[in-house]
Design a protein around this motif. Structure first.
Motif, PDB file in Angstrom:
ATOM      1  N   ASN A 383       9.437 -35.967 -14.961  1.00  0.00           N
ATOM      2  CA  ASN A 383      10.278 -35.195 -14.464  1.00  0.00           C
ATOM      3  C   ASN A 383      10.199 -33.434 -15.131  1.00  0.00           C
ATOM      4  O   ASN A 383       9.664 -33.369 -15.134  1.00  0.00           O
ATOM      5  CB  ASN A 383      12.096 -35.398 -15.313  1.00  0.00           C
ATOM      6  N   GLY A 384      11.010 -32.564 -14.392  1.00  0.00           N
ATOM      7  CA  GLY A 384      11.257 -31.318 -15.294  1.00  0.00           C
ATOM      8  C   GLY A 384      10.754 -31.054 -16.864  1.00  0.00           C
ATOM      9  O   GLY A 384      10.728 -29.478 -16.770  1.00  0.00           O
ATOM     10  N   ASP A 385      11.145 -32.037 -17.950  1.00  0.00           N
ATOM     11  CA  ASP A 385      11.696 -31.142 -19.048  1.00  0.00           C
ATOM     12  C   ASP A 385      10.733 -32.171 -19.451  1.00  0.00           C
ATOM     13  O   ASP A 385      10.225 -32.075 -20.912  1.00  0.00           O
ATOM     14  CB  ASP A 385      12.616 -31.878 -19.612  1.00  0.00           C
ATOM     15  N   GLU A 386       9.704 -32.439 -18.926  1.00  0.00           N
ATOM     16  CA  GLU A 386       8.575 -33.230 -19.523  1.00  0.00           C
ATOM     17  C   GLU A 386       6.481 -32.875 -18.577  1.00  0.00           C
ATOM     18  O   GLU A 386       7.102 -31.873 -18.095  1.00  0.00           O
ATOM     19  CB  GLU A 386       8.550 -34.958 -18.732  1.00  0.00           C
ATOM     20  N   LEU A 387       5.976 -33.151 -19.396  1.00  0.00           N
ATOM     21  CA  LEU A 387       4.460 -32.469 -19.217  1.00  0.00           C
ATOM     22  C   LEU A 387       3.229 -33.687 -19.559  1.00  0.00           C
ATOM     23  O   LEU A 387       3.477 -34.565 -20.036  1.00  0.00           O
ATOM     24  CB  LEU A 387       4.155 -30.992 -20.106  1.00  0.00           C
ATOM     25  N   VAL A 388       2.702 -33.222 -19.229  1.00  0.00           N
ATOM     26  CA  VAL A 388       1.479 -34.109 -18.954  1.00  0.00           C
ATOM     27  C   VAL A 388      -0.086 -33.419 -19.867  1.00  0.00           C
ATOM     28  O   VAL A 388       0.089 -32.830 -18.981  1.00  0.00           O
ATOM     29  CB  VAL A 388       0.713 -34.510 -17.202  1.00  0.00           C
ATOM     30  N   GLU A 389       0.012 -34.128 -20.462  1.00  0.00           N
ATOM     31  CA  GLU A 389      -0.789 -33.021 -21.918  1.00  0.00           C
ATOM     32  C   GLU A 389      -2.917 -34.225 -21.484  1.00  0.00           C
ATOM     33  O   GLU A 389      -2.910 -35.580 -20.844  1.00  0.00           O
ATOM     34  CB  GLU A 389      -0.417 -34.032 -22.853  1.00  0.00           C
ATOM     35  N   VAL A 390      -3.798 -33.063 -20.446  1.00  0.00           N
ATOM     36  CA  VAL A 390      -4.599 -33.827 -20.306  1.00  0.00           C
ATOM     37  C   VAL A 390      -6.258 -33.724 -20.524  1.00  0.00           C
ATOM     38  O   VAL A 390      -5.801 -32.670 -21.396  1.00  0.00           O
ATOM     39  CB  VAL A 390      -4.759 -32.969 -18.363  1.00  0.00           C
ATOM     40  N   ARG A 396      -1.327 -37.973 -21.689  1.00  0.00           N
ATOM     41  CA  ARG A 396      -0.245 -38.318 -22.133  1.00  0.00           C
ATOM     42  C   ARG A 396       0.317 -37.745 -21.074  1.00  0.00           C
ATOM     43  O   ARG A 396       0.131 -36.831 -21.040  1.00  0.00           O
ATOM     44  CB  ARG A 396      -0.507 -38.198 -24.159  1.00  0.00           C
ATOM     45  N   LEU A 397       2.036 -38.826 -21.660  1.00  0.00           N
ATOM     46  CA  LEU A 397       2.895 -38.342 -21.381  1.00  0.00           C
ATOM     47  C   LEU A 397       4.046 -37.984 -22.321  1.00  0.00           C
ATOM     48  O   LEU A 397       4.105 -38.134 -23.446  1.00  0.00           O
ATOM     49  CB  LEU A 397       3.446 -39.155 -20.369  1.00  0.00           C
ATOM     50  N   ARG A 398       4.259 -36.172 -22.298  1.00  0.00           N
ATOM     51  CA  ARG A 398       5.224 -36.018 -23.841  1.00  0.00           C
ATOM     52  C   ARG A 398       6.263 -35.223 -23.126  1.00  0.00           C
ATOM     53  O   ARG A 398       6.727 -34.504 -21.934  1.00  0.00           O
ATOM     54  CB  ARG A 398       3.939 -34.818 -24.524  1.00  0.00           C
ATOM     55  N   LYS A 399       7.566 -35.195 -23.609  1.00  0.00           N
ATOM     56  CA  LYS A 399       8.670 -34.040 -23.664  1.00  0.00           C
ATOM     57  C   LYS A 399       8.231 -32.422 -23.711  1.00  0.00           C
ATOM     58  O   LYS A 399       6.921 -32.332 -24.582  1.00  0.00           O
ATOM     59  CB  LYS A 399       9.833 -33.815 -24.504  1.00  0.00           C
ATOM     60  N   LYS A 400       8.772 -31.363 -22.926  1.00  0.00           N
ATOM     61  CA  LYS A 400       7.954 -30.305 -22.973  1.00  0.00           C
ATOM     62  C   LYS A 400       8.387 -30.076 -25.148  1.00  0.00           C
ATOM     63  O   LYS A 400       7.965 -29.378 -25.378  1.00  0.00           O
ATOM     64  CB  LYS A 400       9.034 -29.365 -22.206  1.00  0.00           C
ATOM     65  N   LEU A 401       9.951 -30.187 -25.409  1.00  0.00           N
ATOM     66  CA  LEU A 401      10.450 -30.021 -26.837  1.00  0.00           C
ATOM     67  C   LEU A 401       9.654 -31.384 -27.426  1.00  0.00           C
ATOM     68  O   LEU A 401      10.722 -32.095 -27.483  1.00  0.00           O
ATOM     69  CB  LEU A 401      11.569 -29.791 -26.500  1.00  0.00           C
ATOM     70  N   LEU A 402       8.838 -31.086 -28.288  1.00  0.00           N
ATOM     71  CA  LEU A 402       8.300 -32.462 -28.892  1.00  0.00           C
ATOM     72  C   LEU A 402       9.560 -33.466 -30.368  1.00  0.00           C
ATOM     73  O   LEU A 402       9.800 -34.060 -30.654  1.00  0.00           O
ATOM     74  CB  LEU A 402       7.457 -32.270 -29.491  1.00  0.00           C
ATOM     75  N   LYS A 403      10.844 -32.126 -30.831  1.00  0.00           N
ATOM     76  CA  LYS A 403      11.770 -32.391 -31.387  1.00  0.00           C
ATOM     77  C   LYS A 403      13.127 -32.632 -30.883  1.00  0.00           C
ATOM     78  O   LYS A 403      13.732 -32.646 -30.267  1.00  0.00           O
ATOM     79  CB  LYS A 403      11.686 -31.268 -32.967  1.00  0.00           C
ATOM     80  N   GLU A 404      13.231 -33.162 -31.664  1.00  0.00           N
ATOM     81  CA  GLU A 404      14.666 -33.743 -31.084  1.00  0.00           C
ATOM     82  C   GLU A 404      15.460 -33.833 -31.086  1.00  0.00           C
ATOM     83  O   GLU A 404      16.239 -33.777 -30.652  1.00  0.00           O
ATOM     84  CB  GLU A 404      14.941 -36.053 -31.755  1.00  0.00           C
ATOM     85  N   ILE A 405      15.658 -32.651 -31.947  1.00  0.00           N
ATOM     86  CA  ILE A 405      16.697 -32.143 -32.373  1.00  0.00           C
ATOM     87  C   ILE A 405      16.969 -30.473 -31.293  1.00  0.00           C
ATOM     88  O   ILE A 405      17.782 -30.111 -31.117  1.00  0.00           O
ATOM     89  CB  ILE A 405      16.822 -31.917 -33.689  1.00  0.00           C
ATOM     90  N   GLU A 406      15.754 -30.000 -30.802  1.00  0.00           N
ATOM     91  CA  GLU A 406      15.682 -29.063 -30.223  1.00  0.00           C
ATOM     92  C   GLU A 406      15.804 -29.614 -28.768  1.00  0.00           C
ATOM     93  O   GLU A 406      16.391 -29.284 -27.890  1.00  0.00           O
ATOM     94  CB  GLU A 406      13.879 -29.279 -29.917  1.00  0.00           C
ATOM     95  N   ARG A 407      15.854 -31.115 -28.627  1.00  0.00           N
ATOM     96  CA  ARG A 407      15.648 -31.554 -26.841  1.00  0.00           C
ATOM     97  C   ARG A 407      17.013 -31.290 -27.269  1.00  0.00           C
ATOM     98  O   ARG A 407      17.672 -31.507 -25.771  1.00  0.00           O
ATOM     99  CB  ARG A 407      15.651 -32.617 -26.899  1.00  0.00           C
TER     100      ARG A 407
END
Length: 415
Positions: A383-390, A396-407
């Motif tokens: 989705n729009g708030d996620e990235l593909v790490e190549v 890998r799939l990841r969130k743009k903001l890695l920290k839970e508090i930031e999300r």
């Protein structure tokens, strides 16, 4: 032989004419033009006229190469009918014609499709950045994209507000995913965002989006599911007919936005028995909102190695993307939630150590095989708030903001 020569006269005596159909690049001799000589003879070092769209320019041919099997061999001259590679014309492009200066006659131009999808290529900022890849900085990515522009005329690279990110536009998901896969195999590490359609304004100021023609051939028993899914994605049926062998042929006009992420659904809906062909049709008025992925994801809470004990407890509500022993980090997506919201989980949690243990209890753990992603499937999934790490070894799939508090803060601001 004599009759053949009378019907098809020798065209080697006619003025030179050769149209460039594709490009290549060499680090030592620069841009290369590839095409077939339709008449005449092309000689190394000769003066030629290059017929462009609105002008005719004089150039000098450098080296000439022909293909012998998979090898490229240099020759001094090539004749009509040969497929050749020419150097020395630094600004040569697809559709331009190389002619004899005495008869500069151009062939019809080759239309190059406009970009329909764009995504951001970013420097990999995950905790695992630089552990595998050889080229990881923004300068490396920028140089590689500029090199790709030499031969990939359908690609557009634009700067963004950030120096670590570049907006890359191309002709569909496959066009961009091939570039990413090539970079990955060459040792590059990067993160890419969700593909977005390229829009433009019409003559009346209305918003236009790319639309594709889709031709689907499916077994009759699965046609209802395919029609329902394409209608949900703002598709318009053009034609439906029976092929007579238990299959139906369906033609649709569907926005490119609606087709993102549909390929895997189509394979599941047709049990792998359907075929789908897509072709860019043009730009049409904006079709409105199209539903995206309805499921949330499971996000790792901390860095560590996944354990069978933790995955066994999580998999009741989550379709897992990782297996025991996989090294994960905070903010990495490890599965798909059965509900619509995101869930933070700890796949690294170990079983509490004590001397109270039932005999054989650890042997009864049965794990469901994880879902694995190809590069195209990963780009379709996020989705729009996620990235593909190549990286050269992993996707890998990841969130743009890695920290839970930031999300959470970002979610509150959006609300």
């Amino acid at each position: 032989i004599i009759e053949h020569c009378e019907v098809y006269p020798d065209r080697r005596e006619e003025p030179l004419q050769m149209q460039i159909s594709t490009l290549a690049y060499d680090d030592y001799i620069g841009r290369l033009g590839i095409g077939r000589i339709t008449r005449g003879v092309l000689k190394q070092g000769s003066q030629v006229s290059v017929v462009k769209e609105n002008s005719v320019e004089t150039r000098k041919i450098g080296q000439i190469f022909v293909y012998r099997g998979l090898k490229r061999m240099p020759v001094e001259e090539a004749q009509c009918g040969d497929i050749v590679v020419v150097s020395g014309i630094s600004d040569i492009s697809i559709g331009e014609t190389i002619c004899d200066p005495s008869a500069p006659e151009g062939l019809g131009s080759i239309m190059i499709e406009e970009p329909t999808l764009s995504m951001n290529f970013m420097v990999n900022s995950s905790p695992f950045a630089g552990k595998v890849g050889k080229y990881v900085t923004s300068r490396h990515i920028k140089d590689r994209l500029e090199k790709e522009l030499e031969v990939n005329v359908g690609l557009v690279v634009e700067p963004t507000d950030s120096t670590d990110s570049f907006k890359v536009s191309g002709r569909g998901e496959l066009h961009l995913s091939i570039l990413i896969e090539n970079m990955r195999r060459e040792g590059y590490e990067l993160a890419v965002s969700k593909p977005e359609v390229v829009t433009k304004r019409g003559d009346n100021g209305g918003l236009l989006e790319p639309v594709e023609e889709v031709v689907v051939s499916v077994p009759d028993e699965y046609s209802g599911s395919v029609i329902s899914k394409l209608n949900m994605r703002k598709g318009m049926m053009k034609q439906m007919m029976s092929e007579g062998n238990g299959y139906s042929k369906i033609e649709y006009s569907v926005p490119t936005r609606g087709l993102m992420g549909y390929r895997s659904e189509f394979i599941n809906d047709t049990h792998g028995e359907g075929t789908m062909v897509r072709r860019f049709e043009g730009f049409e008025p904006w079709k409105g909102e199209i539903p995206e992925r309805t499921n949330g994801v499971a996000v790792a809470q901390e860095e560590g190695n996944c354990t069978p004990y933790a995955i066994f407890n999580i998999q009741e509500r989550v379709q897992m993307f990782v297996e025991p022993g996989t090294h994960v980090y905070e903010g990495m997506i490890v599965g798909m939630n059965s509900r619509g919201d995101d869930m933070v989980v700890n796949p690294c949690k170990a079983k509490r150590v004590s001397n109270m243990r039932a005999a054989g209890s650890d042997d009864t753990i049965k794990l469901t095989p994880p879902r694995t992603f190809t590069l195209e499937e990963a780009l379709e999934f996020i989705n729009g708030d996620e990235l593909v790490e190549v990286t050269p070894e992993d996707i890998r799939l990841r969130k743009k903001l890695l920290k839970e508090i930031e999300r959470r803060k970002a979610g509150n601001r959006n609300k």
